[in-house]
Enzyme design. Structure first.
Site, short mmCIF file in Angstrom:
data_model
loop_
_atom_site.label_atom_id
_atom_site.label_comp_id
_atom_site.label_asym_id
_atom_site.label_seq_id
_atom_site.Cartn_x
_atom_site.Cartn_y
_atom_site.Cartn_z
N HIS A 38 1.00 -1.10 -0.09
CA HIS A 38 0.06 -0.08 0.05
C HIS A 38 0.99 1.03 0.10
O HIS A 38 2.17 1.16 0.23
CB HIS A 38 -1.03 -0.05 1.15
CG HIS A 38 -0.36 0.50 2.47
ND1 HIS A 38 -1.03 0.49 3.58
CD2 HIS A 38 0.90 0.00 3.12
CE1 HIS A 38 -0.25 0.78 4.48
NE2 HIS A 38 0.84 0.44 4.31
N CYS A 97 5.68 6.28 4.76
CA CYS A 97 4.63 5.22 4.11
C CYS A 97 3.69 5.92 3.07
O CYS A 97 2.78 5.31 2.56
CB CYS A 97 3.30 5.04 5.37
SG CYS A 97 4.26 3.94 6.60
N HIS A 120 4.97 0.43 -0.32
CA HIS A 120 5.78 -0.59 0.32
C HIS A 120 4.69 -1.87 0.91
O HIS A 120 3.63 -1.71 0.91
CB HIS A 120 6.49 0.13 1.74
CG HIS A 120 5.47 0.52 2.76
ND1 HIS A 120 4.83 1.73 2.21
CD2 HIS A 120 5.01 0.11 3.98
CE1 HIS A 120 3.79 2.01 3.28
NE2 HIS A 120 3.95 0.98 4.21
N HIS A 158 3.53 -5.13 3.46
CA HIS A 158 3.55 -5.86 4.88
C HIS A 158 3.08 -7.23 4.50
O HIS A 158 2.44 -7.58 3.69
CB HIS A 158 2.24 -5.11 5.62
CG HIS A 158 2.73 -3.58 6.08
ND1 HIS A 158 3.89 -3.31 6.81
CD2 HIS A 158 2.12 -2.52 5.46
CE1 HIS A 158 3.90 -1.99 6.82
NE2 HIS A 158 2.96 -1.38 6.08
N HIS A 190 -0.58 -10.01 -2.14
CA HIS A 190 0.36 -9.54 -3.36
C HIS A 190 -0.34 -8.47 -4.30
O HIS A 190 0.08 -8.38 -5.45
CB HIS A 190 0.64 -10.74 -4.20
CG HIS A 190 1.72 -11.64 -3.75
ND1 HIS A 190 1.48 -12.51 -2.44
CD2 HIS A 190 3.16 -11.57 -3.81
CE1 HIS A 190 2.77 -13.34 -2.26
NE2 HIS A 190 3.56 -12.45 -2.92
N GLU A 212 -0.31 -5.11 11.14
CA GLU A 212 0.43 -4.48 9.90
C GLU A 212 1.85 -5.04 10.22
O GLU A 212 2.46 -5.60 9.05
CB GLU A 212 0.34 -3.03 9.91
CG GLU A 212 0.86 -2.48 8.72
CD GLU A 212 0.61 -0.97 8.51
OE1 GLU A 212 -0.41 -0.56 8.06
OE2 GLU A 212 1.64 0.09 8.98
ZN LIG Z 1 2.29 0.37 5.59
#
Ligand SMILES: [Zn+2]
Length: 136
Positions: free
Chosen positions: A3, A12, A16, A18, A62, A122
């Site tokens: 995201h 952020c 990137h 998670h 993904h 997260e």
């Molecule tokens: Zn994030």
């Protein structure tokens, strides 16, 4: 899932990913029918897993979730490199993704079964939690 937080004033804002960890808790009455194979269940764990897999994890795994406020040229460029982009009308924070998951799953449960809570990690140390009692 990947995201990016639109216009965010920190790292952020960059795309990137998670390894999110999702925990779903349901509530309902325990099915009672002596001799029935599903006697003693609120909902068959397998059915619950299949429901979450089909509507949440297979869709989000993904994938890249972006805010619909993204620059259209940037979105177009991203679409040339990945086919799994989910454009949402919210900032893709853990809290908002929780609400998205709740809204997606809530109508799908069998009669008498409902969401009780959802916890979305997260990272190992950062999570948000959704409770049905806070969202009547
Ligand atoms: Zn994030």
């Amino acid at each position: 899932m990947a995201h990016a937080l639109h216009e965010y004033d920190g790292l952020c804002r960059n795309i990137h990913g998670h390894s999110y960890n999702l925990e779903i808790t349901i509530s309902g009455n325990v099915f009672r029918s002596l001799g029935h194979p599903k006697d003693g269940m609120v909902m068959d764990f397998h059915e619950l897993k299949m429901l979450v897999k089909a509507h949440i994890t297979e869709k989000l795994d993904h994938a890249l979730m972006v805010n619909s406020l993204i620059d259209p040229h940037q979105l177009e460029a991203l679409m040339t490199t990945t086919s799994r982009i989910i454009v949402v009308d919210f900032q893709p924070t853990t809290e908002n993704i929780l609400q998205y998951i709740a809204d997606t799953l809530n109508p799908l449960f069998p009669a008498g079964v409902s969401l009780y809570s959802i916890r979305l990690f997260e990272t190992v140390t950062s999570f948000a939690e959704w409770f049905a009692s806070d969202n009547p």
